[in-house]
Design a protein around this motif. Structure first.
Motif, PDB file in Angstrom:
ATOM      1  N   MET A 145      -7.606 -10.329  11.109  1.00 45.93           N
ATOM      2  CA  MET A 145      -6.223 -10.345  10.468  1.00 45.93           C
ATOM      3  C   MET A 145      -5.259 -10.269  11.412  1.00 45.93           C
ATOM      4  N   THR A 146      -4.030 -10.750  11.457  1.00 43.92           N
ATOM      5  CA  THR A 146      -2.759 -10.278  11.994  1.00 43.92           C
ATOM      6  C   THR A 146      -2.108  -9.112  11.515  1.00 43.92           C
ATOM      7  N   ALA A 147      -1.166  -8.603  12.194  1.00 46.53           N
ATOM      8  CA  ALA A 147      -0.617  -7.541  11.822  1.00 46.53           C
ATOM      9  C   ALA A 147       0.342  -7.927  10.489  1.00 46.53           C
ATOM     10  N   ASP A 148       1.021  -9.233  10.616  1.00 47.81           N
ATOM     11  CA  ASP A 148       1.618  -9.647   9.435  1.00 47.81           C
ATOM     12  C   ASP A 148       0.778 -10.067   8.168  1.00 47.81           C
ATOM     13  N   GLU A 149      -0.433 -10.350   8.403  1.00 45.30           N
ATOM     14  CA  GLU A 149      -1.330 -10.642   7.239  1.00 45.30           C
ATOM     15  C   GLU A 149      -1.627  -9.309   6.602  1.00 45.30           C
ATOM     16  N   PHE A 150      -1.861  -8.194   7.673  1.00 42.73           N
ATOM     17  CA  PHE A 150      -2.286  -6.964   7.275  1.00 42.73           C
ATOM     18  C   PHE A 150      -1.402  -6.291   6.261  1.00 42.73           C
ATOM     19  N   LEU A 151       0.087  -6.451   6.686  1.00 38.96           N
ATOM     20  CA  LEU A 151       1.282  -5.899   6.009  1.00 38.96           C
ATOM     21  C   LEU A 151       1.176  -6.474   4.545  1.00 38.96           C
ATOM     22  N   VAL A 152       0.897  -7.800   4.523  1.00 41.30           N
ATOM     23  CA  VAL A 152       0.861  -8.559   3.153  1.00 41.30           C
ATOM     24  C   VAL A 152      -0.325  -7.757   2.311  1.00 41.30           C
ATOM     25  N   PHE A 153      -1.416  -7.641   2.896  1.00 42.67           N
ATOM     26  CA  PHE A 153      -2.557  -7.222   2.334  1.00 42.67           C
ATOM     27  C   PHE A 153      -2.392  -5.487   1.924  1.00 42.67           C
ATOM     28  N   CYS A 154      -1.836  -4.821   2.698  1.00 47.45           N
ATOM     29  CA  CYS A 154      -1.446  -3.479   2.289  1.00 47.45           C
ATOM     30  C   CYS A 154      -0.441  -3.449   0.961  1.00 47.45           C
ATOM     31  N   GLU A 155       0.435  -4.454   0.924  1.00 52.00           N
ATOM     32  CA  GLU A 155       1.288  -4.364  -0.006  1.00 52.00           C
ATOM     33  C   GLU A 155       0.922  -4.778  -1.421  1.00 52.00           C
ATOM     34  N   ARG A 156      -0.334  -5.594  -1.490  1.00 51.57           N
ATOM     35  CA  ARG A 156      -0.912  -6.053  -2.729  1.00 51.57           C
ATOM     36  C   ARG A 156      -1.050  -4.662  -3.833  1.00 51.57           C
ATOM     37  N   PRO A 157      -0.813  -5.156  -5.191  1.00 46.87           N
ATOM     38  CA  PRO A 157      -0.780  -4.119  -6.239  1.00 46.87           C
ATOM     39  C   PRO A 157      -2.170  -3.192  -6.110  1.00 46.87           C
ATOM     40  N   ASN A 207      -3.823  -2.517  -3.629  1.00 47.86           N
ATOM     41  CA  ASN A 207      -4.111  -1.432  -2.628  1.00 47.86           C
ATOM     42  C   ASN A 207      -2.972  -0.110  -2.491  1.00 47.86           C
ATOM     43  N   ASP A 208      -2.262  -0.168  -3.814  1.00 47.02           N
ATOM     44  CA  ASP A 208      -1.371   0.958  -3.789  1.00 47.02           C
ATOM     45  C   ASP A 208      -2.329   2.154  -3.809  1.00 47.02           C
ATOM     46  N   ASP A 209      -1.688   3.295  -3.423  1.00 43.35           N
ATOM     47  CA  ASP A 209      -2.424   4.538  -3.193  1.00 43.35           C
ATOM     48  C   ASP A 209      -3.707   4.542  -2.298  1.00 43.35           C
ATOM     49  N   ARG A 210      -3.633   3.589  -1.478  1.00 43.28           N
ATOM     50  CA  ARG A 210      -4.763   3.304  -0.494  1.00 43.28           C
ATOM     51  C   ARG A 210      -4.378   3.224   0.986  1.00 43.28           C
ATOM     52  N   THR A 211      -5.032   3.862   1.923  1.00 44.95           N
ATOM     53  CA  THR A 211      -4.431   3.743   3.330  1.00 44.95           C
ATOM     54  C   THR A 211      -5.390   3.170   4.050  1.00 44.95           C
ATOM     55  N   GLU A 264     -10.522   1.073   5.684  1.00 42.82           N
ATOM     56  CA  GLU A 264      -9.824   1.973   4.794  1.00 42.82           C
ATOM     57  C   GLU A 264     -10.135   3.529   5.166  1.00 42.82           C
ATOM     58  N   MET A 265      -8.990   4.268   5.162  1.00 42.20           N
ATOM     59  CA  MET A 265      -8.874   5.739   5.490  1.00 42.20           C
ATOM     60  C   MET A 265      -9.090   6.421   4.144  1.00 42.20           C
ATOM     61  N   SER A 266      -9.876   7.555   4.473  1.00 45.50           N
ATOM     62  CA  SER A 266      -9.905   8.598   3.322  1.00 45.50           C
ATOM     63  C   SER A 266      -8.468   9.217   3.115  1.00 45.50           C
ATOM     64  N   LEU A 267      -8.306   9.846   1.764  1.00 44.07           N
ATOM     65  CA  LEU A 267      -7.117  10.374   1.407  1.00 44.07           C
ATOM     66  C   LEU A 267      -7.229  11.610   2.170  1.00 44.07           C
ATOM     67  N   PRO A 268      -5.944  11.963   2.544  1.00 45.41           N
ATOM     68  CA  PRO A 268      -5.902  13.473   3.381  1.00 45.41           C
ATOM     69  C   PRO A 268      -5.849  14.550   2.163  1.00 45.41           C
ATOM     70  N   THR A 269      -6.131  15.929   2.589  1.00 44.47           N
ATOM     71  CA  THR A 269      -6.358  16.870   1.871  1.00 44.47           C
ATOM     72  C   THR A 269      -4.753  17.564   1.753  1.00 44.47           C
ATOM     73  N   ASP A 293       1.545   8.226   7.636  1.00 42.95           N
ATOM     74  CA  ASP A 293       1.110   7.091   8.301  1.00 42.95           C
ATOM     75  C   ASP A 293       1.485   5.837   8.488  1.00 42.95           C
ATOM     76  N   SER A 294       3.026   5.858   8.809  1.00 45.83           N
ATOM     77  CA  SER A 294       3.857   4.779   9.057  1.00 45.83           C
ATOM     78  C   SER A 294       3.189   4.017  10.083  1.00 45.83           C
ATOM     79  N   GLY A 295       2.994   2.615   9.879  1.00 44.76           N
ATOM     80  CA  GLY A 295       2.204   1.701  10.900  1.00 44.76           C
ATOM     81  C   GLY A 295       2.911   1.451  12.091  1.00 44.76           C
ATOM     82  N   VAL A 296       2.042   1.267  13.143  1.00 45.36           N
ATOM     83  CA  VAL A 296       2.660   1.181  14.542  1.00 45.36           C
ATOM     84  C   VAL A 296       1.753   0.017  15.124  1.00 45.36           C
TER      85      VAL A 296
END
Length: 150
Positions: free
Chosen positions: A15-27, A29-33, A43-48, A78-81
């Motif tokens: 996946m490219t960074a642009d495709e990844f952004l679209v993937f992350c914005e899918r409904p 994937n809300d509340d997932r990191t 996928e990252m685990s939710l922080p405590t 976790d803003s993406g860089v």
């Protein structure tokens, strides 16, 4: 003696960074990191709650610094860089400090294409030392000047 022909194994689609952004914005994937590491999604685990407190306090102190001293601004959550291209790597430091723009109107939406000057990773109890070390090396290789592991 007979030989059996085997079909070539298809290469995994990275996946490219642009495709990844679209993937992350899918409904769904809300509340997932997620993070993108060399084209693969993890996928990252939710922080405590304690993790959130440390991130919040660190970000607040950097925001106070930016307001008093400047230039720059902190980001948290976790803003993406984008750290690497072809294959792409998009990491989300817990807190980062940027000096790439002079005012809010100049901040682009989407992943940061300019490395922050400071990246902060708040270590969680389930973080493995090897994974933290890998992230630190990726940040430094991408041009981040200072990395803190808190």
């Amino acid at each position: 003696m007979s030989s059996v022909a085997t079909a070539p194994v298809p290469a995994k689609k990275l996946m490219t960074a642009d495709e990844f952004l679209v993937f992350c914005e899918r409904p769904e994937n809300d509340d997932r990191t997620f993070e993108l590491v060399r084209g693969e999604v993890f996928e990252m685990s939710l922080p405590t709650k304690m993790h959130g407190i440390v991130v919040s306090n660190t970000n607040t102190r950097l925001a106070n610094y930016a307001e008093q001293i400047g230039p720059g601004y902190p980001v948290a959550g976790d803003s993406g860089v984008i750290l690497e291209r072809d294959p792409d790597t998009v990491r989300g430091p817990d807190v980062a400090y940027f000096i790439d723009v002079d005012n809010f109107e100049e901040v682009d939406d989407g992943w940061a294409e300019t490395s922050p000057v400071l990246a902060i990773e708040v270590r969680s109890p389930n973080d493995k030392e090897k994974e933290i070390h890998q992230k630190v090396q990726e940040y430094l290789t991408a041009g981040v000047r200072v990395v803190w592991v808190v």
